[in-house]
Every structure is written in structure tokens, then in C-alpha cells.
Design a protein around this motif. Sequence first.
Motif, mmCIF file in Angstrom:
data_model
loop_
_atom_site.group_PDB
_atom_site.id
_atom_site.type_symbol
_atom_site.label_atom_id
_atom_site.label_comp_id
_atom_site.label_asym_id
_atom_site.label_seq_id
_atom_site.Cartn_x
_atom_site.Cartn_y
_atom_site.Cartn_z
ATOM 1 N N VAL A 1 -7.703 2.915 1.826
ATOM 2 C CA VAL A 1 -7.477 3.693 0.623
ATOM 3 C C VAL A 1 -7.681 2.797 -0.603
ATOM 4 O O VAL A 1 -7.470 1.587 -0.564
ATOM 5 N N CYS B 1 -5.860 0.614 5.793
ATOM 6 C CA CYS B 1 -6.176 2.042 5.896
ATOM 7 C C CYS B 1 -7.384 2.440 5.045
ATOM 8 O O CYS B 1 -7.834 3.574 5.121
ATOM 9 N N CYS C 1 -0.195 3.408 3.569
ATOM 10 C CA CYS C 1 0.169 2.963 4.921
ATOM 11 C C CYS C 1 1.369 2.014 4.926
ATOM 12 O O CYS C 1 1.922 1.734 5.974
ATOM 13 N N CYS D 1 0.843 -1.188 0.000
ATOM 14 C CA CYS D 1 0.000 0.000 0.000
ATOM 15 C C CYS D 1 0.882 1.243 0.000
ATOM 16 O O CYS D 1 1.801 1.363 0.819
ATOM 17 N N CYS E 1 -7.402 -1.111 0.411
ATOM 18 C CA CYS E 1 -6.450 -1.557 1.417
ATOM 19 C C CYS E 1 -7.213 -1.959 2.682
ATOM 20 O O CYS E 1 -8.006 -1.173 3.199
HETATM 21 ZN ZN LIG Z 1 -3.095 1.069 3.262
#
Ligand SMILES: [Zn+2]
Length: 68
Positions: free
Chosen positions: A32, A30, A12, A9, A27
Amino acid sequence: MTATLIVKCNKCGNYMLSALNQKTKLCPYCGVKVNLNRVQRVAAADNAFEASEILRKLKSEKGFNHNP
Ligand SMILES: [Zn+2]
């Protein structure tokens, strides 16, 4: 059998698994939306089982567990 990628990712920095033919993925850490064409591909595996083994090794190398 589906080839599986291990990607990192870019927000993060956590590793996650992705199918080779996927374009985007959320993800799990996090939340995203990751564009799989742009994300860093850490490794590729022949199947999900092998991918999870690689993932486990990566995490242990990076010291992801919080035990002292
Ligand atoms: Zn992430």
C-alpha cells in the motif's frame, strides 16, 4: 546524516523505515502507498543504523518471529 523515522503501516500494521524528508512510501509488506504525514510515527532515529536497531527491538517485543 539522514534522520530516519520508524512508521507503522496503517493497513497491515508492520513497521518500516522512512527518510524524514519522504512524503510517501510503499509498504514492503502489503504494497500500500503510505502517506507519511498521516501514518503513525513510532520512533525517530539519527541514522539508518540506529533506526534498524529500534526496528529490531520493536519486532522482538511484538513477537514477530513465528517460532513457538
Ligand atoms: Zn503495509
